[in-house]
Design a protein around this motif. Structure first.
Motif, PDB file in Angstrom:
ATOM      1  N   VAL A 132       0.707  -1.299   0.132  1.00 10.44           N
ATOM      2  CA  VAL A 132       0.268   0.092   0.124  1.00 10.44           C
ATOM      3  C   VAL A 132       0.915   1.206   0.159  1.00 10.44           C
ATOM      4  N   ASN A 133       0.545   1.986  -0.916  1.00  8.16           N
ATOM      5  CA  ASN A 133       1.151   3.322  -0.983  1.00  8.16           C
ATOM      6  C   ASN A 133       0.498   4.551  -1.584  1.00  8.16           C
ATOM      7  N   PRO A 134       0.763   5.802  -1.204  1.00  5.53           N
ATOM      8  CA  PRO A 134      -0.207   6.870  -1.747  1.00  5.53           C
ATOM      9  C   PRO A 134      -0.669   7.022  -3.047  1.00  5.53           C
ATOM     10  N   PHE A 135       0.601   6.560  -3.918  1.00  7.73           N
ATOM     11  CA  PHE A 135       0.601   7.027  -5.281  1.00  7.73           C
ATOM     12  C   PHE A 135      -0.579   6.150  -5.975  1.00  7.73           C
ATOM     13  N   THR A 136      -0.674   4.857  -5.599  1.00  8.27           N
ATOM     14  CA  THR A 136      -1.395   3.779  -6.232  1.00  8.27           C
ATOM     15  C   THR A 136      -2.803   4.373  -5.768  1.00  8.27           C
ATOM     16  N   ALA A 137      -2.841   4.799  -4.180  1.00  8.04           N
ATOM     17  CA  ALA A 137      -4.252   5.159  -3.814  1.00  8.04           C
ATOM     18  C   ALA A 137      -4.664   6.385  -4.676  1.00  8.04           C
ATOM     19  N   ARG A 138      -3.763   7.146  -5.171  1.00  6.72           N
ATOM     20  CA  ARG A 138      -4.405   8.514  -5.733  1.00  6.72           C
ATOM     21  C   ARG A 138      -4.892   7.808  -7.166  1.00  6.72           C
ATOM     22  N   LEU A 139      -4.124   7.287  -7.710  1.00  7.65           N
ATOM     23  CA  LEU A 139      -4.439   6.914  -9.138  1.00  7.65           C
ATOM     24  C   LEU A 139      -5.693   6.047  -8.957  1.00  7.65           C
TER      25      LEU A 139
ATOM     26  N   ALA B 137     -13.923  12.536  -3.980  1.00  7.99           N
ATOM     27  CA  ALA B 137     -12.457  12.633  -4.917  1.00  7.99           C
ATOM     28  C   ALA B 137     -11.538  13.497  -4.238  1.00  7.99           C
ATOM     29  N   ALA B 138     -12.321  14.610  -3.713  1.00  6.87           N
ATOM     30  CA  ALA B 138     -11.540  15.741  -3.324  1.00  6.87           C
ATOM     31  C   ALA B 138     -10.902  15.390  -2.092  1.00  6.87           C
ATOM     32  N   ALA B 139     -11.732  14.650  -0.972  1.00  8.47           N
ATOM     33  CA  ALA B 139     -11.152  14.390   0.231  1.00  8.47           C
ATOM     34  C   ALA B 139      -9.875  13.212  -0.100  1.00  8.47           C
ATOM     35  N   LEU B 140     -10.161  12.414  -1.000  1.00  9.13           N
ATOM     36  CA  LEU B 140      -8.935  11.361  -1.387  1.00  9.13           C
ATOM     37  C   LEU B 140      -7.557  12.454  -1.898  1.00  9.13           C
ATOM     38  N   GLU B 141      -8.023  13.322  -2.569  1.00  8.18           N
ATOM     39  CA  GLU B 141      -6.673  14.195  -3.238  1.00  8.18           C
ATOM     40  C   GLU B 141      -6.077  14.717  -1.972  1.00  8.18           C
TER      41      GLU B 141
END
Lengths: 180, 186
Positions: A132-139, B137-141
């Motif tokens: 788990v990492n933030p980049f994968t979560a964001r994508l 989406a905004a919260a995730l960002e």
């Protein structure tokens, strides 16, 4: 003599247990077979990210998008070649590209299904195996945004939930002082 | 002097509080042509009679007496602050102002009623979308913005580790190619 052998036995058990825990801790992360691929990729992306930063400072969004689009054309190391870190680097680039595409839909406009293709291309088939990492979560979250634009609400919700779950794990790790 | 009764005991004089006194006084007054007043004497007799055997007041009269007492007390005693009219008026106005301030300042979007997004279905009918909140989406960002700096540092650290591995490997290869020496060193 008997006492000595008992100490040796206990020491061996402790060392074995320690080795096992270290192995389990590293189980989620795959070390690269080709560290040179990772080093070269990281250097390239570092330069490209800086270039995109400069373009965005000049408000040249189209140039920034073009620079990130150009990165799609290169050959990305596989997970076996570059390990988890190579995939994280790829997800970061695709996340940045997709963010710009979603925030500036009128610049070099692309249909939503093409944006979904970008998201899937960036995530690849082995995203689920990645630690788990933030980049994968964001994508993953942005894939949800694209699916929402395509009126595929159920799929969008699934993506959002996946991203939220990843972030929940990451935030818990941050709060516990662990290494996300 | 006095007449005896059937038992031969002398007849008892009328007691002071007996009504006979009143009758006798009234009769004497009439006999004298209603001259003089016996009211003061009768008042004393009534008072003594009441002191001996208090007469109960009628219910209505008693209520009226208590009502008079309450009115007197209410008029004379100061009201506690929570019963004052200005306390209620001022308190209500302050509560309303505080509620308005909360709505306007603390919850700036409270005035906007969120409406669920709707989309036209296949049959053209307006259907509520699945609750895919735009804020999701905004919260995730925002979460990414929080987590990203730490993640980038860790990625850089891993790349540095890989660079170290690569350097060691290259040095080892160079040593192997150089026959166990490097840069002329033995």
């Amino acid at each position: 003599m008997k006492h000595r052998s008992l100490v040796s036995l206990v020491g061996g058990i402790l060392i074995g247990a320690l080795a096992m825990f270290v192995g389990l801790a590293q189980a989620g992360k795959l070390a690269p077979e080709q560290p040179e691929a990772v080093v070269a990729l990281a250097q390239l992306l570092d330069a490209e990210h800086r270039r995109v930063d400069v373009l965005l400072e000049k408000e040249d969004v189209a140039g920034a998008i073009a620079a990130l689009e150009a990165l799609r054309e290169q050959r990305w190391p596989t997970r076996e070649e570059g390990g988890d870190v190579a995939l994280q680097l790829r997800h970061d680039v695709y996340g940045r590209l997709l963010r710009l595409r979603l925030d500036y839909p009128d610049i070099d406009a692309r249909p939503a299904d093409e944006l979904l293709q970008i998201a899937d291309e960036g995530l690849g088939e082995d995203a689920a195996e990645l630690d788990v990492n933030p980049f994968t979560a964001r994508l993953t979250a942005m894939r949800g945004e694209v699916l929402e634009a395509l009126d595929r609400d159920d799929d969008a919700l699934t993506s959002y939930e996946q991203a939220l779950e990843m972030n929940r794990v990451l935030l818990e790790r941050e709060l516990s002082g662990g290494n996300p | 002097m006095s007449a005896g009764n059937e038992n031969g005991r002398p007849a008892r004089k009328p007691k002071v509080l007996s009504e006979d006194w009143e009758v006798a006084l009234r009769a004497g007054q009439e006999a004298e042509g209603l001259a003089g007043s016996v009211e003061d004497e009768l008042a004393v007799v009534h008072l003594l009679r009441h002191a001996r055997a208090p007469e109960g007041l009628a219910e209505a009269r008693l209520d009226a007496v208590w009502a008079d007492i309450d009115a007197e007390l209410e008029a004379s005693a100061p009201r506690p602050w929570w019963r004052r009219r200005w306390t209620w008026i001022g308190g209500t106005a302050f509560a309303a102002a505080a509620a308005a301030a909360v709505l306007v300042i603390v919850i700036p979007n409270a005035g906007q009623t969120p409406s669920p997004p709707v989309a036209a279905g296949d049959d053209g009918e307006q259907q509520p979308q699945v609750a895919v909140a735009a804020g999701q989406a905004a919260a995730l960002e925002r979460q990414f913005q929080i987590l990203a700096p730490g993640a980038r540092r860790r990625v850089e650290q891993e790349v540095d580790d890989d660079r170290g591995q690569l350097r060691e490997r290259l040095i080892a290869q160079a040593r192997a190619a150089g026959g166990g020496s490097m840069g002329g060193a033995p």
